[in-house]
Design an enzyme around this catalytic site. Sequence first.
Site, PDB file in Angstrom:
ATOM      1  N   PRO A   2       0.833  -1.210   0.000  1.00 10.70           N
ATOM      2  CA  PRO A   2       0.000   0.000   0.000  1.00 10.70           C
ATOM      3  C   PRO A   2       0.862   1.253   0.000  1.00 10.70           C
ATOM      4  O   PRO A   2       1.923   1.273   0.610  1.00 10.70           O
ATOM      5  CB  PRO A   2      -0.775  -0.095   1.315  1.00 10.70           C
ATOM      6  CG  PRO A   2      -0.634  -1.489   1.768  1.00 10.70           C
ATOM      7  CD  PRO A   2       0.635  -2.024   1.184  1.00 10.70           C
ATOM      8  N   GLU A   3       0.405   2.267  -0.703  1.00  5.04           N
ATOM      9  CA  GLU A   3       1.137   3.522  -0.747  1.00  5.04           C
ATOM     10  C   GLU A   3       0.368   4.583   0.053  1.00  5.04           C
ATOM     11  O   GLU A   3      -0.692   4.318   0.597  1.00  5.04           O
ATOM     12  CB  GLU A   3       1.349   3.945  -2.209  1.00  5.04           C
ATOM     13  CG  GLU A   3       2.150   2.896  -2.978  1.00  5.04           C
ATOM     14  CD  GLU A   3       2.486   3.300  -4.403  1.00  5.04           C
ATOM     15  OE1 GLU A   3       2.662   4.500  -4.657  1.00  5.04           O
ATOM     16  OE2 GLU A   3       2.578   2.408  -5.260  1.00  5.04           O
TER      17      GLU A   3
END
Length: 293
Positions: A2-3
């Site tokens: 996830p960013e």
Amino acid sequence: MPELPEVETVRRGLQPAMEGARFVRVEARRPDLRRPLPKDFVKRLEGQTVTGLGRRAKYLLADLSSGEVLLMHLGMSGSFRVAKEDGEQTPGEFHHPRSDDRAHDHVIFHMSSGVRIAFNDPRRFGLMLLVPRADLADHPLMREVGPEPLGNAFGAALLAAACRGKKTSLKAALSDQKVVAGLGNIYVCEALHRARLSPKRTASTIATRAGEPNERAEHLVDAIKAVLADAIKAGGSSLRDHRQTDGELGYFQHHFRVYDREGQPCVTPGCKGTVKRIVQGGRSTFFCPVCQK
Ligand SMILES: [Zn+2]
């Protein structure tokens, strides 16, 4: 992995359930995630109130009334499921499919707000630590993290200074958490396309020899801020949709301009290019060789 936009969406999804609420009961169903859970994890959480839920880079930071901070990282496959009277939601899915297998619910928070928050993590690269608030800035996970891209301090001057003299590619520089926090493969590709800069370009070319920003640095900063803001907005809309439907609406993947679009036409107005995939640092880079220079 996830960013930043996904983690920020998770934070916004958890905020109403956690902020101002007390941990009534905590279940730690196994002793470890990526690392062992802190000593006396349950005891140090139960009875504490969450005074604020923040984010730094890809870390969620829950400030506790005890003066400690519960630091949480989603790792590769982690997600939170919030259950309340009107159903469940899983904030921050985006393009990362989330497990719904209850066998992977490793930590469960029962909050005084009446909700149950389950941390589900099949691959167990997630992380939960307890750190005294006063020690947080010097914590090994925090002290080398670069500026927040959506923060006021982050601008062309800061980015140019960080890239000054760097002989690595722009793709590699932007993926470096010390240069800017929270960007990963997807949003680096997307930001470079918006800024019309090639991912192969040498990082130092966004700065003058003295480290001053040039026009490229200005465009790049604008593109980074815009792509993150759009993604968070899309995540927010998927959150709202979640309660009404099965949660399949509004994900940001539908808006990617280059990421995962190899062989498809470039969406830059007037550009006749085709999106190309190359490998940089062992990761796929997607870009348009015609309009990204
Ligand atoms: Zn193009």
